[in-house]
Enzyme design. Structure first.
Site, mmCIF file in Angstrom:
data_model
loop_
_atom_site.group_PDB
_atom_site.id
_atom_site.type_symbol
_atom_site.label_atom_id
_atom_site.label_comp_id
_atom_site.label_asym_id
_atom_site.label_seq_id
_atom_site.Cartn_x
_atom_site.Cartn_y
_atom_site.Cartn_z
ATOM 1 N N THR A 70 -4.075 4.646 3.782
ATOM 2 C CA THR A 70 -4.095 4.681 2.318
ATOM 3 C C THR A 70 -5.518 4.712 1.768
ATOM 4 O OG1 THR A 70 -3.631 3.290 0.392
ATOM 5 C CG2 THR A 70 -3.860 2.151 2.453
ATOM 6 N N ASP A 71 -5.671 5.220 0.549
ATOM 7 C CA ASP A 71 -6.987 5.187 -0.111
ATOM 8 C C ASP A 71 -7.363 3.767 -0.527
ATOM 9 O OD1 ASP A 71 -5.187 4.859 -2.213
ATOM 10 O OD2 ASP A 71 -6.049 6.420 -3.486
ATOM 11 N N GLU A 72 -6.385 2.841 -0.486
ATOM 12 C CA GLU A 72 -6.672 1.484 -0.975
ATOM 13 C C GLU A 72 -7.668 0.746 -0.084
ATOM 14 O OE1 GLU A 72 -3.275 -0.614 -2.552
ATOM 15 O OE2 GLU A 72 -2.197 1.252 -2.868
ATOM 16 N N LYS A 129 -4.313 -2.647 6.185
ATOM 17 C CA LYS A 129 -4.403 -1.213 6.510
ATOM 18 C C LYS A 129 -5.827 -0.886 6.980
ATOM 19 C CE LYS A 129 -1.706 1.624 6.191
ATOM 20 N NZ LYS A 129 -0.621 2.120 7.084
ATOM 21 N N PRO A 167 -3.006 -10.281 -9.416
ATOM 22 C CA PRO A 167 -4.307 -10.820 -8.978
ATOM 23 C C PRO A 167 -5.063 -9.787 -8.135
ATOM 24 C CG PRO A 167 -2.472 -12.220 -8.218
ATOM 25 C CD PRO A 167 -1.863 -11.001 -8.841
ATOM 26 N N TYR A 227 -2.628 -6.316 1.514
ATOM 27 C CA TYR A 227 -2.099 -5.031 2.014
ATOM 28 C C TYR A 227 -3.246 -4.120 2.439
ATOM 29 C CZ TYR A 227 -0.553 -0.138 1.710
ATOM 30 O OH TYR A 227 -0.337 1.190 1.973
ATOM 31 N N ARG A 242 -4.488 5.470 -11.245
ATOM 32 C CA ARG A 242 -4.104 5.885 -9.892
ATOM 33 C C ARG A 242 -4.082 7.411 -9.843
ATOM 34 N NH1 ARG A 242 -5.214 1.333 -9.453
ATOM 35 N NH2 ARG A 242 -4.040 -0.399 -8.532
HETATM 36 P P1 NAD Z 1 7.882 2.279 2.971
HETATM 37 O O1 NAD Z 1 7.720 0.829 2.725
HETATM 38 O O2 NAD Z 1 8.773 3.077 2.071
HETATM 39 O O3 NAD Z 1 8.429 2.526 4.456
HETATM 40 C C1 NAD Z 1 7.954 1.798 5.549
HETATM 41 C C2 NAD Z 1 8.950 1.993 6.684
HETATM 42 O O4 NAD Z 1 8.450 1.268 7.817
HETATM 43 C C3 NAD Z 1 10.348 1.462 6.384
HETATM 44 O O5 NAD Z 1 11.320 2.396 6.796
HETATM 45 C C4 NAD Z 1 10.454 0.186 7.213
HETATM 46 O O6 NAD Z 1 11.763 -0.100 7.649
HETATM 47 C C5 NAD Z 1 9.533 0.523 8.384
HETATM 48 N N1 NAD Z 1 8.976 -0.688 8.995
HETATM 49 C C6 NAD Z 1 8.391 -1.734 8.372
HETATM 50 N N2 NAD Z 1 8.028 -2.669 9.280
HETATM 51 C C7 NAD Z 1 8.379 -2.183 10.504
HETATM 52 C C8 NAD Z 1 8.272 -2.679 11.822
HETATM 53 N N3 NAD Z 1 7.723 -3.883 12.074
HETATM 54 N N4 NAD Z 1 8.708 -1.916 12.834
HETATM 55 C C9 NAD Z 1 9.263 -0.685 12.616
HETATM 56 N N5 NAD Z 1 9.427 -0.194 11.357
HETATM 57 C C10 NAD Z 1 8.987 -0.926 10.330
HETATM 58 O O7 NAD Z 1 6.405 2.864 3.010
HETATM 59 P P2 NAD Z 1 5.859 4.281 2.560
HETATM 60 O O8 NAD Z 1 5.504 4.227 1.142
HETATM 61 O O9 NAD Z 1 6.767 5.329 3.055
HETATM 62 O O10 NAD Z 1 4.496 4.324 3.395
HETATM 63 C C11 NAD Z 1 4.469 4.826 4.713
HETATM 64 C C12 NAD Z 1 3.053 4.733 5.239
HETATM 65 O O11 NAD Z 1 2.180 5.487 4.399
HETATM 66 C C13 NAD Z 1 2.491 3.319 5.278
HETATM 67 O O12 NAD Z 1 1.731 3.172 6.442
HETATM 68 C C14 NAD Z 1 1.614 3.246 4.035
HETATM 69 O O13 NAD Z 1 0.553 2.339 4.220
HETATM 70 C C15 NAD Z 1 1.114 4.674 3.944
HETATM 71 N N6 NAD Z 1 0.784 5.142 2.582
HETATM 72 C C16 NAD Z 1 1.669 4.978 1.555
HETATM 73 C C17 NAD Z 1 1.343 5.457 0.291
HETATM 74 C C18 NAD Z 1 2.296 5.347 -0.864
HETATM 75 O O14 NAD Z 1 1.924 5.670 -1.998
HETATM 76 N N7 NAD Z 1 3.537 4.932 -0.673
HETATM 77 C C19 NAD Z 1 0.110 6.087 0.084
HETATM 78 C C20 NAD Z 1 -0.766 6.237 1.170
HETATM 79 C C21 NAD Z 1 -0.409 5.765 2.412
HETATM 80 P P1 TYD Z 2 2.265 0.346 -7.176
HETATM 81 O O1 TYD Z 2 3.327 1.382 -7.373
HETATM 82 O O2 TYD Z 2 2.673 -1.021 -6.742
HETATM 83 O O3 TYD Z 2 1.182 0.993 -6.201
HETATM 84 P P2 TYD Z 2 -0.313 0.443 -5.804
HETATM 85 O O4 TYD Z 2 -0.457 -0.954 -6.225
HETATM 86 O O5 TYD Z 2 -0.266 0.585 -4.331
HETATM 87 O O6 TYD Z 2 -1.253 1.380 -6.485
HETATM 88 O O7 TYD Z 2 1.476 0.184 -8.550
HETATM 89 C C1 TYD Z 2 0.872 1.276 -9.197
HETATM 90 C C2 TYD Z 2 0.166 0.753 -10.428
HETATM 91 O O8 TYD Z 2 1.156 0.258 -11.351
HETATM 92 C C3 TYD Z 2 -0.752 -0.432 -10.148
HETATM 93 O O9 TYD Z 2 -1.889 -0.356 -11.002
HETATM 94 C C4 TYD Z 2 0.087 -1.641 -10.515
HETATM 95 C C5 TYD Z 2 0.951 -1.129 -11.644
HETATM 96 N N1 TYD Z 2 2.297 -1.753 -11.780
HETATM 97 C C6 TYD Z 2 2.705 -2.277 -13.017
HETATM 98 O O10 TYD Z 2 1.966 -2.222 -14.023
HETATM 99 N N2 TYD Z 2 3.946 -2.855 -13.091
HETATM 100 C C7 TYD Z 2 4.773 -2.940 -12.013
HETATM 101 O O11 TYD Z 2 5.899 -3.487 -12.148
HETATM 102 C C8 TYD Z 2 4.356 -2.372 -10.764
HETATM 103 C C9 TYD Z 2 5.243 -2.435 -9.549
HETATM 104 C C10 TYD Z 2 3.103 -1.782 -10.692
#
Ligand code: NAD
Ligand code: TYD
Length: 347
Positions: free
Chosen positions: A130-132, A159, A287, A155, A219
């Site tokens: 992630t970019d985070e 990562k 936070p 988180y 974002r």
């Molecule tokens: P998600 O939470 O929707 O899915 C995560 C999946 O991993 C789920 O299916 C869960 O069952 C599985 N999982 C969790 N713990 C596990 C374990 N111990 N063993 C096996 N499986 C397990 O997440 P996502 O949003 O699809 O993200 C997927 C990946 O991409 C992550 O690594 C996340 O850090 C990265 N990512 C996400 C975003 C985003 O915006 N969602 C952006 C950049 C990178």
């Molecule tokens: P989120 O979808 O949790 O992604 P990330 O924290 O990984 O960027 O949140 C996106 C943005 O929205 C973040 O600035 C937090 C904000 N947010 C709210 O304002 N209210 C909410 O209920 C949630 C879940 C997120």
């Protein structure tokens, strides 16, 4: 090739699995997922009976199970997405993030190393991140692949740590790896704890839209299918030992995003203009809330020819349509444990 995708039942993972199963009939795609609250096999019903696809229920933190799995299938490639992925949950339970995101990743690296015995020709470990990990930007600037890591949430710290381990296995053991760091994704199958799907669900139900702080956090949003396409490209054509930043050049403050979402939802639900916006409620800030994320994706564009294909307005409309057409999915994932989570987080 035997390809292991971890976390393939989750949001991004399910789009990656679908793409690989449909695009590469000569690969066998193994989807390993623990099916936590975020994993859902309903995300993959269209490919579940494909002959080049196998689902395996299992936990990446179970070291014996992981070792045996690699011995059995000798995966040529790993695309590692399994993770705990929600910042708010990481604030209440950081250890779950250390366990899965850090230790789980290291177990996979060890198993991959052990099965190939340092003979890695044609093999690859792809870590999806992630970019985070880069922390927060001020009002200007973009994250590039050389931006220093500066994570602020449990988180992003977990990562960042897993990224470092992957890189260290490359440097120390010569393991061929590639890492990508992507901005915020949105699209179908997104679990409704994250901003966009949570707000879509609340608008449908006429519930308050809890905007953290003043809503002026920014974002960079990318449609999930564009991310899945980038992952496919990086896995096949990325250079070993490299990082690729993936983003949409698509920055929105939370407030402007929510207003656009409300506008589109009013139209689709046949509500008077401005109706859903009335649900916006300012709540206590998160936070350590990062002010702004924004990705410079020039490298993946120049080296691999990738760029986003979907505009935000189009992607958001597609996303809303998917949720409106899949209310059963939405109500099944928001029953039970979700209600308890929601109460704890927002009340
Ligand atoms: P998600 O939470 O929707 O899915 C995560 C999946 O991993 C789920 O299916 C869960 O069952 C599985 N999982 C969790 N713990 C596990 C374990 N111990 N063993 C096996 N499986 C397990 O997440 P996502 O949003 O699809 O993200 C997927 C990946 O991409 C992550 O690594 C996340 O850090 C990265 N990512 C996400 C975003 C985003 O915006 N969602 C952006 C950049 C990178
Ligand atoms: P989120 O979808 O949790 O992604 P990330 O924290 O990984 O960027 O949140 C996106 C943005 O929205 C973040 O600035 C937090 C904000 N947010 C709210 O304002 N209210 C909410 O209920 C949630 C879940 C997120």
């Amino acid at each position: 090739m035997n390809i292991l995708v971890t976390g393939g039942a989750g949001f991004i993972g399910s789009h990656v699995v679908r793409r690989l199963v449909n695009t590469y009939p000569n690969y066998h795609i193994f989807n390993l997922d623990a099916l936590t609250y975020a994993g859902n096999l309903e995300n993959l019903t269209d490919v579940e009976s494909a002959s080049n696809y196998t689902f395996i229920k299992g936990d990446i933190t179970d070291v014996d199970f992981i070792d045996a799995l690699f011995v059995e299938h000798k995966f040529d490639g790993v695309i590692h997405l399994a993770a705990e992925s929600h910042v708010d949950r990481s604030i209440t339970d950081p250890m779950a993030f250390v366990k899965t995101n850090v230790m789980g990743t290291v177990h996979l690296l060890n198993a991959f190393k052990s099965v190939w015995q340092d003979n890695y020709k044609g093999k690859r470990f792809y870590h999806v991140s992630t970019d985070e990990v880069y922390g927060s930007l001020g009002k200007t600037g973009l994250f590039t692949e050389t931006t220093s890591y500066d994570p602020n949430s449990p988180y992003s710290a977990s990562k960042a740590s897993s990224d470092h381990f992957v890189r260290a296995y490359g440097e120390t053991y010569g393991m061929p790896y590639v890492i990508s760091n992507c901005s915020n994704n949105y699209g179908p199958n997104h679990f409704p704890e994250k901003l966009i799907p949570l707000f879509i669900n609340n608008i449908i139900q006429n519930k308050p839209l809890p905007v953290y702080g003043d809503g002026n956090y920014t974002r960079d949003w990318l449609f999930v299918e564009d991310h899945a396409r980038a992952i496919d490209l990086v896995f096949h054509d990325g250079n070993n030992g490299e990082t690729y930043n993936i983003g949409g050049f698509n920055e929105w403050t939370n407030l402007n995003l929510v207003k656009l979402l409300c506008q589109q939802m009013d139209e689709k639900l046949g509500r008077p203009t401005g109706e859903s916006e009335k649900l916006i409620t300012y709540v206590k800030d998160r936070p350590g809330h990062d002010l702004r994320y924004a990705i410079d994706s020039t490298k993946i564009n120049k080296e691999l020819g990738w760029k986003p294909s979907v505009t935000f307005e189009e992607g958001l409309a597609k996303t809303i349509d998917w949720y409106l057409e899949n209310e059963e999915w939405l109500s099944s994932v928001t029953s039970g444990a979700y209600q308890a989570y929601y109460k704890k987080q927002y009340q």
